[in-house]
Design an enzyme around this catalytic site. Sequence first.
Site, PDB file in Angstrom:
ATOM      1  N   ASN A  37      -3.149  -3.436   3.070  1.00  0.00           N
ATOM      2  CA  ASN A  37      -3.413  -2.111   2.538  1.00  0.00           C
ATOM      3  C   ASN A  37      -4.834  -1.690   2.920  1.00  0.00           C
ATOM      4  O   ASN A  37      -5.783  -2.424   2.677  1.00  0.00           O
ATOM      5  CB  ASN A  37      -3.242  -2.128   1.014  1.00  0.00           C
ATOM      6  CG  ASN A  37      -3.290  -0.764   0.407  1.00  0.00           C
ATOM      7  OD1 ASN A  37      -4.272  -0.051   0.562  1.00  0.00           O
ATOM      8  ND2 ASN A  37      -2.246  -0.393  -0.300  1.00  0.00           N
ATOM      9  N   HIS A  48      -0.453   1.731   3.530  1.00  0.00           N
ATOM     10  CA  HIS A  48      -0.115   0.589   2.688  1.00  0.00           C
ATOM     11  C   HIS A  48       0.024  -0.649   3.568  1.00  0.00           C
ATOM     12  O   HIS A  48       0.097  -0.551   4.792  1.00  0.00           O
ATOM     13  CB  HIS A  48       1.189   0.853   1.938  1.00  0.00           C
ATOM     14  CG  HIS A  48       1.054   1.879   0.865  1.00  0.00           C
ATOM     15  ND1 HIS A  48       2.038   2.096  -0.068  1.00  0.00           N
ATOM     16  CD2 HIS A  48       0.063   2.748   0.570  1.00  0.00           C
ATOM     17  CE1 HIS A  48       1.661   3.037  -0.894  1.00  0.00           C
ATOM     18  NE2 HIS A  48       0.458   3.467  -0.529  1.00  0.00           N
ATOM     19  N   GLU A  50       2.517  -2.684   4.227  1.00  0.00           N
ATOM     20  CA  GLU A  50       3.703  -2.696   5.077  1.00  0.00           C
ATOM     21  C   GLU A  50       3.555  -1.710   6.236  1.00  0.00           C
ATOM     22  O   GLU A  50       3.934  -2.010   7.376  1.00  0.00           O
ATOM     23  CB  GLU A  50       4.953  -2.356   4.259  1.00  0.00           C
ATOM     24  CG  GLU A  50       5.224  -3.306   3.109  1.00  0.00           C
ATOM     25  CD  GLU A  50       4.538  -2.924   1.796  1.00  0.00           C
ATOM     26  OE1 GLU A  50       4.952  -3.465   0.757  1.00  0.00           O
ATOM     27  OE2 GLU A  50       3.591  -2.116   1.797  1.00  0.00           O
ATOM     28  N   SER A  73       6.353  -5.862  -4.257  1.00  0.00           N
ATOM     29  CA  SER A  73       7.554  -5.057  -4.025  1.00  0.00           C
ATOM     30  C   SER A  73       7.158  -3.682  -3.511  1.00  0.00           C
ATOM     31  O   SER A  73       6.291  -3.022  -4.081  1.00  0.00           O
ATOM     32  CB  SER A  73       8.347  -4.927  -5.328  1.00  0.00           C
ATOM     33  OG  SER A  73       9.553  -4.235  -5.110  1.00  0.00           O
ATOM     34  N   CYS A  75       6.633   0.205  -2.419  1.00  0.00           N
ATOM     35  CA  CYS A  75       6.790   1.539  -2.989  1.00  0.00           C
ATOM     36  C   CYS A  75       7.940   2.240  -2.256  1.00  0.00           C
ATOM     37  O   CYS A  75       8.479   1.734  -1.272  1.00  0.00           O
ATOM     38  CB  CYS A  75       5.493   2.324  -2.841  1.00  0.00           C
ATOM     39  SG  CYS A  75       5.144   2.809  -1.124  1.00  0.00           S
ATOM     40  N   CYS A  78       7.289   2.796   1.573  1.00  0.00           N
ATOM     41  CA  CYS A  78       7.436   1.595   2.401  1.00  0.00           C
ATOM     42  C   CYS A  78       8.886   1.118   2.415  1.00  0.00           C
ATOM     43  O   CYS A  78       9.392   0.687   3.457  1.00  0.00           O
ATOM     44  CB  CYS A  78       6.492   0.506   1.921  1.00  0.00           C
ATOM     45  SG  CYS A  78       4.747   0.979   2.119  1.00  0.00           S
ATOM     46  N   ASP A 145      -3.281   4.539  -6.376  1.00  0.00           N
ATOM     47  CA  ASP A 145      -2.368   4.059  -5.351  1.00  0.00           C
ATOM     48  C   ASP A 145      -0.914   4.327  -5.693  1.00  0.00           C
ATOM     49  O   ASP A 145      -0.110   4.612  -4.804  1.00  0.00           O
ATOM     50  CB  ASP A 145      -2.591   2.561  -5.111  1.00  0.00           C
ATOM     51  CG  ASP A 145      -1.918   2.088  -3.833  1.00  0.00           C
ATOM     52  OD1 ASP A 145      -2.256   2.625  -2.758  1.00  0.00           O
ATOM     53  OD2 ASP A 145      -1.054   1.200  -3.905  1.00  0.00           O
TER      54      ASP A 145
END
Length: 149
Positions: A37, A48, A50, A73, A75, A78, A145
């Site tokens: 991130n 982010h 990912e 996990s 968002c 993503c 975020d």
Amino acid sequence: MRQALAQAQKSYDANGIPVGAVLARNNERTPLAVGHNQRVQKENPILHGEMDCLQNYGRQKNYRGTTLYTTLSPCMMCAGTVVQFKIPSIVIGQKEVRVPADKPFTGNIDFLRSRGVEVRLLNDPGCEALFAEFLKNNMDLWLEDIGED
């Protein structure tokens, strides 16, 4: 997941949000790409962990046979990207963040599964400990975020 956690630590050490990701071919130890991130570091609202990882991998025809490892996990942005590019498998270090209690962040595991993505949840103590440490002094940044006031 150790490599994803190392990426999360890298973001944390740079005063960012500690989420890291690694993209790998199934059954291969060498990653195709890593990322973390960088919303804070690069002042980019969509960078982010990912997204940074996939950006670092670059343009691809397809993502067949890949697994995305992420420390938290994903968002909806993503998770949607995983579905959009048909990444078949995701391994998640930490499912949820229960802070604030009235608006916990639980990610999008059900969404991913409903779209045919194989999801494996680890409940990794290292991922959980790093994020808990981050939250002690960065609650405002975390709320920013996840889009909460």
